[in-house]
Design a protein around this motif. Sequence first.
Motif, short mmCIF file in Angstrom:
data_model
loop_
_atom_site.label_atom_id
_atom_site.label_comp_id
_atom_site.label_asym_id
_atom_site.label_seq_id
_atom_site.Cartn_x
_atom_site.Cartn_y
_atom_site.Cartn_z
N UNK A 36 103.49 55.50 7.89
CA UNK A 36 102.37 56.63 7.91
C UNK A 36 103.33 58.01 7.88
N UNK A 37 102.61 58.96 6.85
CA UNK A 37 103.32 60.25 6.88
C UNK A 37 102.56 61.10 7.81
N UNK A 38 103.37 62.12 8.39
CA UNK A 38 102.71 62.92 9.54
C UNK A 38 101.94 63.96 8.81
N UNK A 39 102.35 64.30 7.60
CA UNK A 39 101.86 65.29 6.84
C UNK A 39 100.31 65.14 5.94
N UNK A 40 99.88 63.95 6.07
CA UNK A 40 98.92 63.56 5.29
C UNK A 40 97.89 62.79 6.44
N UNK A 41 96.34 63.09 6.19
CA UNK A 41 95.54 62.44 7.00
C UNK A 41 95.50 60.99 7.08
N UNK A 42 95.91 60.12 7.92
CA UNK A 42 95.57 58.59 7.80
C UNK A 42 94.35 58.20 7.93
N UNK A 43 94.27 57.17 7.29
CA UNK A 43 92.85 56.37 6.95
C UNK A 43 92.42 55.94 8.36
N UNK A 44 91.33 55.65 8.66
CA UNK A 44 90.90 55.17 9.99
C UNK A 44 91.27 54.07 9.99
N UNK A 45 91.46 53.26 8.72
CA UNK A 45 91.54 51.64 8.82
C UNK A 45 93.23 51.37 8.17
N UNK A 46 93.81 52.33 8.58
CA UNK A 46 95.53 52.29 8.04
C UNK A 46 95.94 51.25 8.99
N UNK A 47 95.63 51.01 10.28
CA UNK A 47 96.42 49.94 11.08
C UNK A 47 95.68 48.59 11.33
N UNK A 48 94.28 48.55 10.79
CA UNK A 48 93.68 47.27 10.80
C UNK A 48 92.35 47.31 10.17
N UNK A 49 92.37 46.14 9.31
CA UNK A 49 91.16 46.17 8.18
C UNK A 49 89.99 46.67 8.76
N UNK A 50 89.27 47.29 8.01
CA UNK A 50 87.74 47.63 8.45
C UNK A 50 87.01 47.81 7.04
N UNK A 51 85.56 47.56 7.20
CA UNK A 51 84.70 47.82 6.04
C UNK A 51 84.29 49.36 6.33
N UNK A 52 83.68 49.81 5.61
CA UNK A 52 83.17 51.06 5.30
C UNK A 52 82.00 51.27 6.65
N UNK A 53 81.53 50.39 7.02
CA UNK A 53 80.29 50.36 8.24
C UNK A 53 81.21 50.74 9.36
N UNK A 54 82.28 49.80 9.64
CA UNK A 54 83.17 49.92 10.86
C UNK A 54 83.88 51.38 10.93
N UNK A 55 84.47 51.82 9.72
CA UNK A 55 84.88 53.10 9.58
C UNK A 55 83.93 54.12 9.99
N UNK A 56 82.64 54.12 9.53
CA UNK A 56 81.71 54.96 10.06
C UNK A 56 81.31 54.82 11.75
N UNK A 57 81.42 53.80 11.94
CA UNK A 57 81.04 53.39 13.31
C UNK A 57 82.17 54.25 14.32
#
Lengths: 179, 149
Positions: free
Chosen positions: A1-22
């Motif tokens: 994971x780069x500290x200079x970019x915004x990591x994705x919410x689901x970068x460490x565990x799989x999620x659907x878009x609904x879970x990301x929003x929650x």
Amino acid sequence: MSVNSVPATDSLRPMTSVQVDQTREFVASLDEKSETYWDMVTIGDVLSRDLHLSAELVILYADAVEDFNPWYEGWLMNRWHMEGESPFGGAIVPPMLISHFVLSVQFDHTKPFAIGSIHTFHDTQIHKPVPVGSTVRIQTTAVDKFTKRDRRYVRHEVEVTDVEDATLYLSETRDILSL
Amino acid sequence: MQTTPHGAPPVKDRITRGTPVGFELVGVKKRALIQLMGSRLWGRFNPNHWDPVYAQETGLAAPIQTGEMSTAYLSEMCVNYLGENYYRNARMVCKYVSSTQANDVITTHGVVTAKEPKGDGFRFTIDIWAEDQDGQKKTVGQMEADVDV
């Protein structure tokens, strides 16, 4: 994971878009209500909460750290509630479970939640085994606020006693690093 | 180390009055799983422990495991060797010197560093620490307990 970019919410565990929003909604709800722990605490503050050490709570704690010592089992799948067995008679509580819950007392739950704070140190005296099913009173006293290497810390002294007979189970010094 | 059938702390390898200074404990090994790091009882209340977005916003490279989890690992190791002596008149000190990130593999270690006469037995001091797969220490501390006192 780069500290200079915004990591994705689901970068460490799989999620659907609904879970990301929650997840984003949940984090935002915490942030909206929070203040730093440093600002929340005044030296001399004394806080107290009672914690019921149910069999289910003990299992929830122990399973998350993969500690399957049967001395902690006052509940098992299929058998459900049971007395348990330990060298002290029935099932007992892992002492560091209570230590973990000290945090919930120090963050006065009547005030906005202070997220982003981190435990850095504890010195815990374990006086007696705690039976599963007990209710304990956790009392914390803020005794110091200090800055060290540009970081802010709050120190507490803690006592854990049985609510029925005042048996002293645990005492502790604990430091929290505040934003 | 001999284990008992149901996972209880083994009796055979317990620290006894005859255990010498320098005795090394065999620790426990765990992977830091993000799903556990963010469980309700553990880190969910603080997104530093499980949310990569929030962690970065607060200056962390990634979510970090709450230090109490490595304390629990060290506690498990100590119980394996101290048995019931862990639960009375004992002391456990931990300092979190570096953060643990998801998927780190943590191994605990311990070595007896002092053995002082007390009552009919001894007060043992054990240096304890948890380190990652690269040998970097994450949590350091001490365990003290009475044996045969």
